[in-house]
Write a protein that holds these residues in place. Structure first.
Motif, short mmCIF file in Angstrom:
data_model
loop_
_atom_site.label_atom_id
_atom_site.label_comp_id
_atom_site.label_asym_id
_atom_site.label_seq_id
_atom_site.Cartn_x
_atom_site.Cartn_y
_atom_site.Cartn_z
N ASP A 30 0.99 -4.96 -5.43
CA ASP A 30 1.05 -3.51 -5.39
C ASP A 30 -0.24 -2.95 -5.98
O ASP A 30 -0.59 -3.24 -7.11
CB ASP A 30 2.26 -3.01 -6.17
N GLN A 31 -0.92 -2.14 -5.17
CA GLN A 31 -2.19 -1.62 -5.61
C GLN A 31 -1.97 -0.40 -6.48
O GLN A 31 -1.42 0.61 -6.02
CB GLN A 31 -3.03 -1.27 -4.37
N GLN A 32 -2.40 -0.46 -7.73
CA GLN A 32 -2.15 0.63 -8.66
C GLN A 32 -3.22 1.70 -8.62
O GLN A 32 -2.98 2.83 -9.05
CB GLN A 32 -2.04 0.07 -10.07
N VAL A 33 -4.39 1.34 -8.16
CA VAL A 33 -5.49 2.30 -8.03
C VAL A 33 -5.95 2.26 -6.57
O VAL A 33 -6.35 1.20 -6.08
CB VAL A 33 -6.66 1.96 -8.97
N LYS A 34 -5.88 3.41 -5.92
CA LYS A 34 -6.16 3.45 -4.49
C LYS A 34 -7.31 4.38 -4.16
O LYS A 34 -7.33 5.53 -4.58
CB LYS A 34 -4.92 3.91 -3.72
N GLN A 35 -8.24 3.86 -3.41
CA GLN A 35 -9.30 4.67 -2.85
C GLN A 35 -9.12 4.57 -1.34
O GLN A 35 -9.47 3.56 -0.73
CB GLN A 35 -10.68 4.17 -3.29
N ASN A 36 -8.56 5.59 -0.76
CA ASN A 36 -8.12 5.52 0.63
C ASN A 36 -9.24 5.69 1.65
O ASN A 36 -9.05 5.41 2.84
CB ASN A 36 -7.03 6.55 0.89
N SER A 37 -10.40 6.15 1.20
CA SER A 37 -11.52 6.30 2.13
C SER A 37 -12.51 5.18 1.90
O SER A 37 -13.21 5.16 0.89
CB SER A 37 -12.21 7.65 1.92
N PRO A 38 -12.62 4.24 2.84
CA PRO A 38 -13.57 3.14 2.64
C PRO A 38 -15.02 3.59 2.70
O PRO A 38 -15.89 2.95 2.12
CB PRO A 38 -13.28 2.19 3.80
N SER A 39 -15.27 4.70 3.39
CA SER A 39 -16.65 5.15 3.52
C SER A 39 -16.70 6.67 3.61
O SER A 39 -15.72 7.32 4.00
CB SER A 39 -17.32 4.51 4.73
N LEU A 40 -17.89 7.21 3.27
CA LEU A 40 -18.12 8.65 3.30
C LEU A 40 -19.59 8.89 3.58
O LEU A 40 -20.44 8.27 2.94
CB LEU A 40 -17.72 9.26 1.96
N SER A 41 -19.88 9.78 4.51
CA SER A 41 -21.27 10.16 4.80
C SER A 41 -21.46 11.63 4.49
O SER A 41 -20.65 12.47 4.89
CB SER A 41 -21.60 9.89 6.27
N PRO B 4 -15.24 -8.57 0.56
CA PRO B 4 -15.37 -7.35 1.37
C PRO B 4 -14.03 -6.66 1.57
O PRO B 4 -13.04 -7.28 1.97
CB PRO B 4 -15.93 -7.89 2.70
N GLY B 5 -13.98 -5.37 1.26
CA GLY B 5 -12.76 -4.60 1.44
C GLY B 5 -11.67 -4.86 0.42
O GLY B 5 -10.58 -4.30 0.53
N GLN B 6 -11.97 -5.69 -0.58
CA GLN B 6 -10.95 -6.03 -1.58
C GLN B 6 -11.24 -5.44 -2.95
O GLN B 6 -10.43 -5.58 -3.84
CB GLN B 6 -10.84 -7.55 -1.71
N GLY B 7 -12.35 -4.82 -3.15
CA GLY B 7 -12.65 -4.32 -4.48
C GLY B 7 -12.88 -5.45 -5.46
O GLY B 7 -13.27 -6.56 -5.09
N LEU B 8 -12.60 -5.19 -6.72
CA LEU B 8 -12.80 -6.18 -7.79
C LEU B 8 -11.44 -6.68 -8.25
O LEU B 8 -10.59 -5.89 -8.66
CB LEU B 8 -13.55 -5.55 -8.97
N ARG B 9 -11.26 -7.98 -8.22
CA ARG B 9 -9.99 -8.55 -8.64
C ARG B 9 -10.22 -9.45 -9.86
O ARG B 9 -11.12 -10.28 -9.87
CB ARG B 9 -9.34 -9.33 -7.49
#
Lengths: 115, 113
Positions: A1-12, B39-44
């Protein structure tokens, strides 16, 4: 379960405009939040942080906002510069037992500032 | 200058071999950490240590081992039991048990062929 979420992988964002990076969290025990900036093949560097008792912290061009009721924080960069292009990680800390605290990181948002 | 040194920057190993990644800090920090970035996993978090001769497993400790015989050093061994060892490994330290204010090393890119 991801407790910290950044839903946008990229931003320009265009140079000179505002960059807004968002982060949501689920653990209500988090009491300190940080943003890190990371260039490829380098370690993350600390950018700015905020305690859970505050709702805003400002440092030059960087401002972090915390909305505890929504479990949401955001990083504003104004004005954006090409050198800001990097991956930004949101992180949060909470007591993890046995007298220790840990940082939990989001997956990051890659910001590209276009000249 | 105080900081964290990770060596080497790039490391290549054959499948089935153990390999040890070095992490040294001269910041007089008590706590040290190992993270893995994909890639795409952040820091674990792999392992962390709050004091000398003590360490705890993080979220993805399987296939890894660590030691903390000195305050300055926290080496990570990637064993042959780690199924997907190719990744970017980051070492960090912090001044005390409160986990904020991490200082990171520059990372080691491990490639298993």
């Amino acid at each position: 379960d991801q407790q910290v979420k950044q839903n946008s992988p990229s931003l320009s964002v265009q140079e000179g405009r505002i960059s807004i990076l968002n982060c949501d969290y689920t653990n209500s025990m988090f009491d300190y939040f940080l943003w890190y900036k990371k260039y490829p093949a380098e370690g993350p560097t600390f950018l700015i942080s905020i305690s859970s008792i505050k709702d805003k912290n400002e440092d030059g061009r960087f401002t972090v906002f915390l909305n505890k009721s929504a479990k949401h924080l955001s990083l504003h960069i104004v004005p954006s510069q090409p050198g800001d292009s990097a991956v930004y990680f949101c992180a949060a800390t909470a007591y993890s037992g046995a007298g220790s605290y840990q940082l939990t990181f989001g997956k990051g948002t890659k910001l590209s500032v276009i000249p | 200058d105080g900081g964290i040194t990770q060596s080497p920057k790039y490391l290549f190993r054959k499948e089935g071999q153990n390999v040890t990644l070095s992490c040294e800090q001269n910041l007089n920090h008590d706590a040290m950490y190992w993270y893995r970035q994909d890639p795409g996993q952040g820091l674990r978090l792999i392992y962390y240590s709050q004091i000398v001769n003590d360490f705890q497993k993080g979220d993805i400790a399987e296939g890894y081992s660590v030691s903390r015989e000195k305050k300055e050093s926290f080496p990570l061994t990637v064993t042959s039991a780690q199924k997907n060892p190719t990744a970017f490994y980051l070492c960090a330290s912090s001044i005390g048990p409160k986990g904020y204010g991490y200082t990171f090393g520059s990372g080691t890119r491990l490639t298993v062929v």
